[in-house]
Design a protein around this motif. Structure first.
Motif, PDB file in Angstrom:
ATOM      1  N   GLY A  64     105.969 -72.190  -4.683  1.00  0.00           N
ATOM      2  CA  GLY A  64     106.117 -72.381  -3.245  1.00  0.00           C
ATOM      3  C   GLY A  64     104.749 -72.308  -2.308  1.00  0.00           C
ATOM      4  N   SER A  65     104.653 -72.034  -1.428  1.00  0.00           N
ATOM      5  CA  SER A  65     103.401 -71.993  -0.443  1.00  0.00           C
ATOM      6  C   SER A  65     102.343 -71.268  -0.500  1.00  0.00           C
ATOM      7  N   THR A  66     101.847 -70.758  -1.838  1.00  0.00           N
ATOM      8  CA  THR A  66     100.664 -70.323  -2.024  1.00  0.00           C
ATOM      9  C   THR A  66      99.672 -71.871  -2.912  1.00  0.00           C
ATOM     10  N   PHE A  67     100.291 -72.520  -3.155  1.00  0.00           N
ATOM     11  CA  PHE A  67      99.435 -74.425  -3.344  1.00  0.00           C
ATOM     12  C   PHE A  67      98.890 -74.672  -2.025  1.00  0.00           C
ATOM     13  N   LYS A  68      99.798 -74.711  -0.502  1.00  0.00           N
ATOM     14  CA  LYS A  68      99.331 -74.497   0.276  1.00  0.00           C
ATOM     15  C   LYS A  68      97.302 -74.049   0.439  1.00  0.00           C
ATOM     16  N   VAL A  69      96.400 -72.753  -0.431  1.00  0.00           N
ATOM     17  CA  VAL A  69      95.818 -72.688  -0.674  1.00  0.00           C
ATOM     18  C   VAL A  69      94.866 -74.238  -0.767  1.00  0.00           C
TER      19      VAL A  69
ATOM     20  N   PRO B 117      91.584 -53.853   2.534  1.00  0.00           N
ATOM     21  CA  PRO B 117      91.247 -55.566   2.708  1.00  0.00           C
ATOM     22  C   PRO B 117      91.964 -56.288   1.341  1.00  0.00           C
ATOM     23  N   LEU B 118      93.177 -57.674   2.575  1.00  0.00           N
ATOM     24  CA  LEU B 118      92.707 -58.205   0.666  1.00  0.00           C
ATOM     25  C   LEU B 118      92.897 -59.485   1.002  1.00  0.00           C
ATOM     26  N   ILE B 119      93.065 -60.928   0.404  1.00  0.00           N
ATOM     27  CA  ILE B 119      93.647 -62.126   0.612  1.00  0.00           C
ATOM     28  C   ILE B 119      95.111 -62.144  -0.245  1.00  0.00           C
ATOM     29  N   GLY B 120      95.672 -62.568   0.045  1.00  0.00           N
ATOM     30  CA  GLY B 120      97.170 -63.090   0.482  1.00  0.00           C
ATOM     31  C   GLY B 120      97.803 -64.828   0.977  1.00  0.00           C
ATOM     32  N   LYS B 121      98.655 -64.524  -0.265  1.00  0.00           N
ATOM     33  CA  LYS B 121      99.584 -65.930   0.260  1.00  0.00           C
ATOM     34  C   LYS B 121     100.495 -65.817  -0.252  1.00  0.00           C
ATOM     35  N   THR B 122     101.888 -66.378   0.218  1.00  0.00           N
ATOM     36  CA  THR B 122     103.755 -66.388   0.043  1.00  0.00           C
ATOM     37  C   THR B 122     103.794 -67.490   0.149  1.00  0.00           C
ATOM     38  N   GLY B 123     104.467 -67.256  -0.896  1.00  0.00           N
ATOM     39  CA  GLY B 123     105.494 -69.252  -1.160  1.00  0.00           C
ATOM     40  C   GLY B 123     106.465 -69.023  -1.732  1.00  0.00           C
ATOM     41  N   THR B 124     107.693 -69.645  -1.748  1.00  0.00           N
ATOM     42  CA  THR B 124     108.968 -69.251  -1.636  1.00  0.00           C
ATOM     43  C   THR B 124     109.792 -71.013  -1.764  1.00  0.00           C
TER      44      THR B 124
ATOM     45  N   SER C 277     112.592 -69.647  -6.352  1.00  0.00           N
ATOM     46  CA  SER C 277     112.039 -68.829  -6.573  1.00  0.00           C
ATOM     47  C   SER C 277     110.463 -68.957  -6.160  1.00  0.00           C
ATOM     48  N   ALA C 278     110.203 -67.530  -5.804  1.00  0.00           N
ATOM     49  CA  ALA C 278     109.298 -67.131  -4.912  1.00  0.00           C
ATOM     50  C   ALA C 278     107.817 -66.537  -5.612  1.00  0.00           C
ATOM     51  N   ALA C 279     107.198 -66.346  -4.586  1.00  0.00           N
ATOM     52  CA  ALA C 279     105.257 -66.534  -5.387  1.00  0.00           C
ATOM     53  C   ALA C 279     104.869 -65.698  -4.605  1.00  0.00           C
ATOM     54  N   PHE C 280     103.940 -64.313  -4.573  1.00  0.00           N
ATOM     55  CA  PHE C 280     102.812 -63.903  -4.008  1.00  0.00           C
ATOM     56  C   PHE C 280     101.396 -63.664  -4.920  1.00  0.00           C
ATOM     57  N   VAL C 281     100.396 -64.456  -3.869  1.00  0.00           N
ATOM     58  CA  VAL C 281      98.896 -64.151  -4.624  1.00  0.00           C
ATOM     59  C   VAL C 281      97.900 -63.479  -4.194  1.00  0.00           C
ATOM     60  N   GLY C 282      97.677 -62.484  -4.584  1.00  0.00           N
ATOM     61  CA  GLY C 282      96.849 -62.218  -3.021  1.00  0.00           C
ATOM     62  C   GLY C 282      95.884 -60.985  -4.235  1.00  0.00           C
TER      63      GLY C 282
ATOM     64  N   GLY D 125     108.833 -64.683  -0.683  1.00  0.00           N
ATOM     65  CA  GLY D 125     107.118 -64.480  -1.249  1.00  0.00           C
ATOM     66  C   GLY D 125     106.392 -62.990  -1.158  1.00  0.00           C
ATOM     67  N   GLY D 126     107.481 -62.887   0.645  1.00  0.00           N
ATOM     68  CA  GLY D 126     106.999 -62.001   0.826  1.00  0.00           C
ATOM     69  C   GLY D 126     108.282 -60.727   0.265  1.00  0.00           C
ATOM     70  N   HIS D 127     109.138 -61.037  -0.257  1.00  0.00           N
ATOM     71  CA  HIS D 127     110.170 -60.184  -0.463  1.00  0.00           C
ATOM     72  C   HIS D 127     109.681 -59.616  -2.123  1.00  0.00           C
ATOM     73  N   ALA D 128     111.012 -60.266  -3.276  1.00  0.00           N
ATOM     74  CA  ALA D 128     110.658 -59.502  -4.223  1.00  0.00           C
ATOM     75  C   ALA D 128     109.038 -59.456  -4.933  1.00  0.00           C
ATOM     76  N   PRO D 129     108.386 -60.107  -4.649  1.00  0.00           N
ATOM     77  CA  PRO D 129     107.197 -61.231  -5.356  1.00  0.00           C
ATOM     78  C   PRO D 129     106.277 -59.974  -4.621  1.00  0.00           C
TER      79      PRO D 129
END
Length: 728
Positions: A397-402, A631-638, A644-649, A691-695
């Motif tokens: 999902g939107s994690t690719f916006k990175v 402090p962290l970096i993070g990005k969700t995706g759906t 499917s959904a994802a969280f990268v951080g 992405g902000g849910h289960a992932p």
């Protein structure tokens, strides 16, 4: 003296065999002579093979503390020294297989000639091989020609030529090795059935003991097995095994190495083997268990693909492979993944991959899934490396916006504080395919135009939004428009590869190895080509929305690259490898490289630092529930239809990617009703997972526990060249 004696014996054998064949079996003298000459030419080579090709040993995989987690082997063998063989085992074997072992010099002449006559006349084949000759034959079968059925067949064919060659090699061995060395060599090589080779492994597997502690009846059972290990298997054929053991006891009596009264008493004892089956470790990563199995499998895959090893080397080399697995981190990752999605939940995988950032290495510390690693599918097990491989075919999902953001920053188009428009819908006149249907209002739109909308109301951000804001709130329209400004998908795809999606971009749009013969482009082309510019097309605009298959581990490594000042390193599971002698073994790994300028990576990290913050951060609720303050970096995706959904951080100490995706079938999207209540939606309807849910809950649940007690680490300072502002 022994060398000369052996030479005379060899000459005698050749002469006697020649006379025997010429005088009694004239029709076969030509063929026998030719084969004998051929055998002579290969004796030296075979002798060298016996010395130069070591026997297969067990490879051990450990965690980062050196604790063994799994064994890999094709032959379960625990090598022993001559002084580790007790007298009972020596005399049991000698009595049943070669009672004149300590008297001859490698060949039992009387028995060999008797066998030659019997075999050449067409009578029943006879062996008459000494233990030294059997050592030669077993070494050829189990070591030199393992996996080579033709070579194994030649090593045991019933022919005079083979017997002559074997005899000459045996004589040579007797001039170089002591009887005790030959006996130990034989007992280290011979098969005892069920992948068990050598007396060290047999003593452990059959009786849970060592060769030094074998009792007389135990030794007799094992000595009897070598003649026909399958036929005399004590678990499958206890009656035959008992009869064979008792025969060995009788031979020990005949050889005056055991009193008859003791033999009779031992015959009345049960076999005494361990219950049910041999006690031996699994031969592969199943032995690592349901938690560490995914990591072990990645170790194996990594060494075979990137490390330059063959499977035979890995499974027979006797290596000790110290991995980078942090068992505590892996356990926390497993617990958190399973807390969100039950291990037996049909058709849904929930994975978490964790990597340690660094400018010289990116060490993988955890690979976990809600599924257990194993072969029982009914219990939710699998041997697919879900956290590492390209198995999330739904996309991240939107994690690719990175990648689109980084590409635009790299070209100087925007900085993280540059303003960005967030329209409710956007129609790209550059890109083709992959979006919603174009609105049919006004003049007809060309079918090649790409139309996209947002998954939510962004009207409150209509003015004053920046790239940093957009990364935290994730509007689709803003990033498709940013793709338009870049001009094609090429730079974003290249950025994805540079930051870490190496295997992902090399796989097809179906998540498989590209098939050049396939008619469909999604099966034929790698993703880098399928989504990239071709001819007059600037590429598929849906790339920035993460619709393509992806590896969770590689997405974790993307975060690690950003947090390492833009330095990409292969996500390695290897801390070190030593050979069977304890010497270090170099592992061929791709070198680290400066994937993007350090200033860009550091500034991008700041651009991704608001995802867990109130006021629109898409992972805020998950972070808040976990008590996250670092402090962290993070990005969700759906993805479309919430399949499917994802969280990268990540933090400077640890980076990771959590992914919830469909695996193995099923219809519809994924419905998320909270921890432990994630399933496919009934009726095959679209899902509601984000992405902000289960992932995100998986990621924060694990990483918050893993970092307990460690100081908070600040994010790097941004570079003004990539910060942008109102005018840009």
């Amino acid at each position: 003296m022994r060398k000369a004696d052996g030479l005379f014996k060899l000459i005698g054998l050749c002469l006697l065999a020649g006379v025997l064949v010429a005088g009694m079996l004239f029709p076969v003298v030509g063929a026998a002579g030719v084969m004998s000459n051929q055998a002579s030419e290969t004796v030296e080579k075979t002798s060298s093979d016996l010395a130069d090709i070591p026997p297969p040993l067990v490879t051990t995989v450990t965690d980062n503390s050196g604790k063994p987690i799994a064994t890999l082997y094709s032959q379960y063998r625990l090598p022993i020294n001559p002084d580790q063989i007790n007298e009972a085992m020596k005399w049991a074997l000698v009595s049943v297989e070669d009672k004149r072992f300590y008297e001859h010099h490698g060949v039992d002449w009387q028995g060999t000639l008797r066998a030659a006559v019997s075999n050449s006349t067409g009578a029943d084949t006879q062996g008459a091989s000494t233990l030294t000759q059997q050592y030669v034959k077993n070494y050829l079968i189990n070591v030199v020609y393992r996996g080579d059925t033709i070579g194994q067949k030649k090593a045991q064919e019933q022919s005079i030529a083979r017997k002559l060659k074997e005899a000459r090699i045996a004589i040579q061995l007797e001039t170089k090795l002591s009887k005790q060395q030959i006996l130990a060599g034989y007992l280290n090589i011979v098969e005892f059935s069920r992948q068990i080779y050598g007396i060290g492994a047999a003593a452990h597997a059959y009786f849970d003991t060592t060769p030094e502690k074998l009792t007389v009846p135990q030794a007799a059972l094992l000595a009897g097995l070598v003649n026909n290990p399958i036929n005399n298997d004590p678990w499958n054929h206890p009656d035959k095994a008992t009869a064979r053991r008792n025969l060995v006891l009788d031979r020990m009596v005949d050889n005056k190495k055991l009193a008859k009264a003791d033999a009779d008493r031992f015959k009345g004892e049960p076999l005494g083997v361990v219950p049910d089956s041999p006690k031996k470790p699994p031969a592969n990563c199943i032995g690592a268990g349901p938690e560490a199995g995914f990591f072990c499998q990645y170790v194996e895959d990594y060494l075979l693909k990137a490390g330059g090893m063959t499977r035979d080397q890995l499974y027979s080399g006797g290596y000790t492979i110290k991995s980078t697995l942090d068992e505590r981190a892996n356990h926390e990752a497993k617990v958190s993944a399973e807390a969100q999605v039950k291990k037996t939940q049909p058709y849904i995988a929930n994975t978490l991959s964790l990597v340690k950032p660094g400018k010289d290495r990116h060490e993988v510390v955890a690979l976990a899934a809600n599924r257990d690693y194993g072969q029982n599918q009914d219990a939710g097990q699998t041997t697919y490396t879900l956290p590492a491989g390209v198995y999330n075919t739904g996309g991240a999902g939107s994690t690719f916006k990175v990648f689109t953001t980084a590409a635009a920053m790299d070209k100087g188009i925007v900085g993280i504080y540059s303003p960005i428009d967030i329209p409710d819908t956007y129609v790209s006149r550059v890109y083709t395919g992959g979006g919603n249907s174009c609105p049919q209002t006004g003049p007809p739109l060309r079918s090649r135009w790409y139309c996209v909308g947002n998954a939510g109301d962004y009207s409150r951000l209509a003015s004053g939004a920046t790239i940093q804001t957009a990364l935290a709130t994730s509007p689709n329209t803003a990033f498709v428009e940013l793709e338009d400004r870049i001009g094609s998908t090429g730079p974003a795809i290249d950025m994805a590869h540079r930051l870490g999606l190496r295997d992902t971009m090399a796989s097809s749009a179906a998540g498989r190895t590209p098939d050049p013969k396939a008619e469909k482009a999604e099966l034929r082309d790698p993703q880098s080509k399928f989504y990239g510019p071709q001819g007059n097309s600037p590429g598929l605009g849906s790339f920035t929305l993460g619709v393509s298959p992806v590896s969770g581990l590689e997405m974790a490594n993307v975060a690690a690259t950003i947090l390492s000042g833009g330095v990409w390193c292969p996500p390695t599971p290897i801390a070190g490898v030593t050979d069977r002698n304890g010497k270090p073994v170099a592992v061929k790994e791709a070198p680290c490289e400066q994937a993007v300028p350090e200033g860009l990576a550091n500034t991008l990290a700041i651009g991704m630092s608001k995802d867990d913050q109130p006021g629109g951060g898409t992972s805020f609720q998950a972070a808040n529930a976990a008590g996250w303050t670092r402090p962290l970096i993070g990005k969700t995706g759906t993805t479309q239809a919430n399949v499917s959904a994802a969280f990268v951080g990540g933090t400077p100490q640890i980076a990771g990617a959590a992914m919830t995706f469909k695996f193995g079938g099923g219809q519809g999207g994924i419905c998320d009703a909270g921890p432990g209540r994630v399933s496919l939606c009934p009726g095959g309807r679209d899902g509601n997972i984000f992405g902000g849910h289960a992932p995100a809950r998986t990621w924060f649940g694990a990483v918050s526990r893993i970092l307990e007690g460690q100081p908070e680490a600040p994010l790097p300072q941004p570079d003004p060249r990539y910060m942008g502002g109102p005018g840009r």
